[in-house]
Design a protein around this motif. Structure first.
Motif, short mmCIF file in Angstrom:
data_model
loop_
_atom_site.label_atom_id
_atom_site.label_comp_id
_atom_site.label_asym_id
_atom_site.label_seq_id
_atom_site.Cartn_x
_atom_site.Cartn_y
_atom_site.Cartn_z
N TYR A 79 0.84 -1.20 0.00
CA TYR A 79 0.00 0.00 0.00
C TYR A 79 0.87 1.25 0.00
N ILE A 80 0.50 2.22 -0.83
CA ILE A 80 1.17 3.52 -0.82
C ILE A 80 0.57 4.38 0.30
N LEU A 81 -0.70 4.09 0.64
CA LEU A 81 -1.41 4.85 1.68
C LEU A 81 -2.18 3.89 2.57
N GLU A 82 -2.04 4.09 3.89
CA GLU A 82 -2.85 3.38 4.87
C GLU A 82 -3.40 4.41 5.86
N ASN A 104 -7.07 1.72 2.62
CA ASN A 104 -5.78 1.23 2.13
C ASN A 104 -5.76 1.33 0.61
N VAL A 105 -4.76 2.05 0.08
CA VAL A 105 -4.70 2.32 -1.36
C VAL A 105 -3.37 1.83 -1.91
N ARG A 106 -3.44 1.09 -3.02
CA ARG A 106 -2.24 0.58 -3.67
C ARG A 106 -1.74 1.57 -4.73
N PRO A 107 -0.44 1.58 -5.01
CA PRO A 107 0.08 2.43 -6.09
C PRO A 107 -0.42 1.94 -7.43
N GLY A 108 -0.57 2.85 -8.38
CA GLY A 108 -0.97 2.47 -9.72
C GLY A 108 -2.37 1.95 -9.83
N THR A 109 -3.27 2.39 -8.93
CA THR A 109 -4.66 1.95 -8.98
C THR A 109 -5.59 3.16 -8.84
N VAL A 110 -6.81 2.96 -9.30
CA VAL A 110 -7.90 3.91 -9.04
C VAL A 110 -8.75 3.30 -7.94
N HIS A 111 -8.77 3.95 -6.80
CA HIS A 111 -9.50 3.44 -5.64
C HIS A 111 -10.73 4.32 -5.42
N ALA A 112 -11.89 3.79 -5.72
CA ALA A 112 -13.13 4.55 -5.56
C ALA A 112 -13.54 4.59 -4.09
N LEU A 113 -13.96 5.77 -3.64
CA LEU A 113 -14.47 5.94 -2.27
C LEU A 113 -15.93 6.35 -2.39
N ASN A 157 -5.97 6.77 -16.90
CA ASN A 157 -5.31 5.51 -17.25
C ASN A 157 -3.81 5.71 -17.45
N ARG A 158 -3.41 6.85 -18.02
CA ARG A 158 -1.99 7.14 -18.21
C ARG A 158 -1.30 7.30 -16.85
N LEU A 159 -1.94 8.03 -15.94
CA LEU A 159 -1.36 8.23 -14.61
C LEU A 159 -1.27 6.90 -13.86
N ARG A 160 -2.28 6.08 -14.02
CA ARG A 160 -2.28 4.77 -13.36
C ARG A 160 -1.09 3.93 -13.84
N SER A 161 -0.82 3.97 -15.15
CA SER A 161 0.29 3.20 -15.70
C SER A 161 1.64 3.71 -15.22
N GLN A 162 1.67 4.98 -14.73
CA GLN A 162 2.90 5.58 -14.22
C GLN A 162 3.06 5.36 -12.71
N GLY A 163 2.14 4.58 -12.12
CA GLY A 163 2.25 4.25 -10.70
C GLY A 163 1.55 5.22 -9.77
N VAL A 164 0.83 6.22 -10.32
CA VAL A 164 0.11 7.17 -9.49
C VAL A 164 -1.15 6.50 -8.93
N ALA A 165 -1.43 6.71 -7.65
CA ALA A 165 -2.66 6.21 -7.03
C ALA A 165 -3.69 7.32 -7.04
N ILE A 199 -1.95 7.89 9.87
CA ILE A 199 -1.78 7.94 8.41
C ILE A 199 -0.38 7.43 8.09
N ILE A 200 -0.30 6.44 7.20
CA ILE A 200 0.99 5.84 6.84
C ILE A 200 1.19 5.99 5.33
N LEU A 201 2.30 6.62 4.94
CA LEU A 201 2.65 6.78 3.53
C LEU A 201 3.91 5.98 3.24
N ASN A 202 3.82 5.11 2.25
CA ASN A 202 4.97 4.29 1.87
C ASN A 202 5.59 3.57 3.07
N GLY A 203 4.71 3.10 3.96
CA GLY A 203 5.17 2.31 5.09
C GLY A 203 5.64 3.11 6.29
N LYS A 204 5.60 4.47 6.20
CA LYS A 204 6.08 5.29 7.31
C LYS A 204 4.96 6.19 7.85
#
Length: 508
Positions: free
Chosen positions: A7-10, A30-39, A188-196, A65-70
């Motif tokens: 997860y990039i965000l917890e 909990n949000v993974r990198p490179g995904t579109v997470h609907a809320l 979709n382009r941002l998702r392919s670049q690893g943006v959440a 709040i945890i970003l990149n495990g920290k």
């Protein structure tokens, strides 16, 4: 392409309490990198509050709040942006009289020898827009751009800042189908670049089309997270509202009467690119839907009926008497009410409490010899808000602190207090959840049962067909046809909505 991984965000056990209400109660996300997470969730479920906690606008009372495990503490919006978090709000507020490029680089202008380097700013903005396939002059004024361009401008700003998490709040609420298609291409382009991307929307079809995962909230609590591919619209609604909703629209009983309460004949605007030669009749107890695409001039037309815009020619009769509103006050005195399209821009008074927002259109009725009867105002406002099930701690709560659906119900309560016999509702359910929509539909049918009449503009085809007794379709400022209940389909409405654009003759 979905990038799986940690997860990039917890967000863990996030809790936030305001006076009289617990907005968030141990919420998880909990949000993974490179995904579109609907809320998702009904209005008032806590979605916006949770995102404001992430973006540093609110400070959580508890949770982590945890970003990149920290673990991180986000104290402000600037702090959030420094952590790679960007937020694109539903209501866009650019600095209208500054250029597009100045808005993109606001607060971080490129410099040279102690001065702003305008050439570098222009070149960077141009390159950003080319990458996003936007044909926009960086020197153009922001205030002259469409909602779609302003949104892309915010995305460009987030991309240039190197954001790895982008929050999008109702990003398609003011976009055409073509603009939505372009937005999805960028996502979709941002998702392919690893943006959440955390994507807040009430549009089920959109969610199932663009999202990888869906988290649902209800009454300030976390309900669960699902893979979008395993969800259906019905299941999302059930989880959101906590109950089965077998019908999207309430049952319509009765039918419109023969009596004509409003007759419009050949009404034209002094502006040649606005509405021209519009004619129709509105019957007592009728919901007349107005359909059309962006640029059809539907809003401009109803604003003219309400005295907000000029009329060059044509005639209006209300209850068989000639009528021409010279101002909104004049329209109100003749029994018309207008729920405007953009509630934040032209509806609510954000810094005023619910009480003032509810009674303001009826204020003169509470005054006697220059003194306001405050107790009567409170009784009426309280009764109206309870009747419409407005969720709020008190009438003293600022309306800007309510969810979108509750804000909309306060605005409807405002006009119901005027006891108007013709309600003009411009996009009455825009940006609100399925449960609040159903409540507003019931309110509309309640007014119809009392003999009131409604003119409803809606860009949502199911709503237009589900609630209207008849549909008048406009294209490029002109009426292209009428469809009666039982004979309209999405295809017929779209054919009429594009009639002039397709260079066809208007319907007779």
């Amino acid at each position: 392409m979905r990038i799986l991984g940690e997860y990039i965000l917890e967000m863990k056990n996030i809790t936030k309490t305001f006076p009289g209400v617990k907005a968030l109660d141990n919420v998880q996300l909990n949000v993974r990198p490179g995904t579109v997470h609907a809320l998702m969730g009904e209005n008032g479920a806590g979605k916006s509050t949770l995102m404001k906690c992430l973006f540093g606008i609110y400070k959580p009372d508890a949770g982590e709040i945890i970003l990149n495990g920290k673990p991180v503490v986000i104290r402000s919006a600037r702090d959030a942006m420094d952590h790679g978090i960007a937020m694109i709000h539903q209501e866009l507020h650019p600095i209208r009289f500054r250029s597009v490029m100045e808005n993109v680089y606001l607060g971080r202008f490129p410099g040279k020898f102690g001065f702003v380097d305008h050439k570098a700013m222009y070149d960077k903005t141009k390159a950003l827009f080319q990458d996003l396939e936007l044909d926009v002059d960086p020197l153009a004024l922001a205030g002259e751009q469409s909602a779609a361009i302003l949104q892309m401008m915010e995305i460009a700003r987030a991309v240039d800042m190197g954001a790895k998490i982008i929050i999008m709040d109702e990003p398609t609420s003011s976009l055409s189908d073509r603009e939505v298609e372009h937005l999805f291409k960028i996502i979709n382009r941002l998702r392919s670049q690893g943006v959440a991307m955390i994507y807040i929307s009430h549009k089920m079809k959109e969610i199932l089309q663009i999202a990888d995962e869906v988290s649902i909230m209800r009454d300030g609590q976390y309900v669960g997270t699902w893979d979008a591919k395993n969800l259906t619209t019905e299941e999302i609604i059930r989880q959101m509202v906590g109950r089965e909703m077998t019908n999207q629209f309430p049952e319509r009983t009765g039918k419109p009467q023969d009596e004509v309460v409003l007759k419009v004949s050949h009404l034209s605007s002094p502006l040649k690119n606005s509405f021209q030669d519009v004619s129709f009749e509105l019957h007592k107890g009728e919901i007349l839907g107005i359909g059309g695409l962006v640029g059809a001039q539907r809003t401009e037309f109803v604003e003219a009926l309400f005295g907000l815009r000029g009329i060059e020619s044509g005639e209006i009769q209300k209850d068989s008497n000639r009528y021409r509103a010279l101002s909104p006050r004049d329209a109100k005195s003749h029994g018309l009410a207008l729920l405007t399209e953009e509630r934040r821009a032209t509806g609510i008074f954000g810094i005023l409490p619910i009480l003032e927002n509810t009674v303001i259109a009826n204020q003169h009725k509470y005054a006697h010899m220059g003194i306001l009867n405050d107790s009567k105002r409170r009784v009426d406002a309280d009764a109206a808000c309870k009747e419409l099930n407005v969720k709020t701690p008190s009438l003293e709560t600022l309306i800007q602190d309510l969810s979108g659906g509750n804000q909309q119900k306060v605005l409807i309560a405002r006009w119901l207090l005027t006891n108007s016999d013709i309600l003009i509702l411009d996009e009455p359910t825009r940006g609100i959840d399925v449960g609040a929509k159903y409540e507003i539909y019931n309110i509309m049918l309640g007014q119809i049962k009392q003999g009131k009449s409604i003119i409803m503009i809606s860009s949502e085809m199911p709503e237009l067909m589900g609630m209207s007794d008849r549909i008048m379709v406009m294209c490029e400022g002109r009426v292209t046809g009428f469809l009666n209940k039982g004979e309209y389909t999405q295809e017929k409405i779209m054919e009429l909505a594009t009639q002039f654009a397709a260079h066809k003759k208007p319907a007779a």
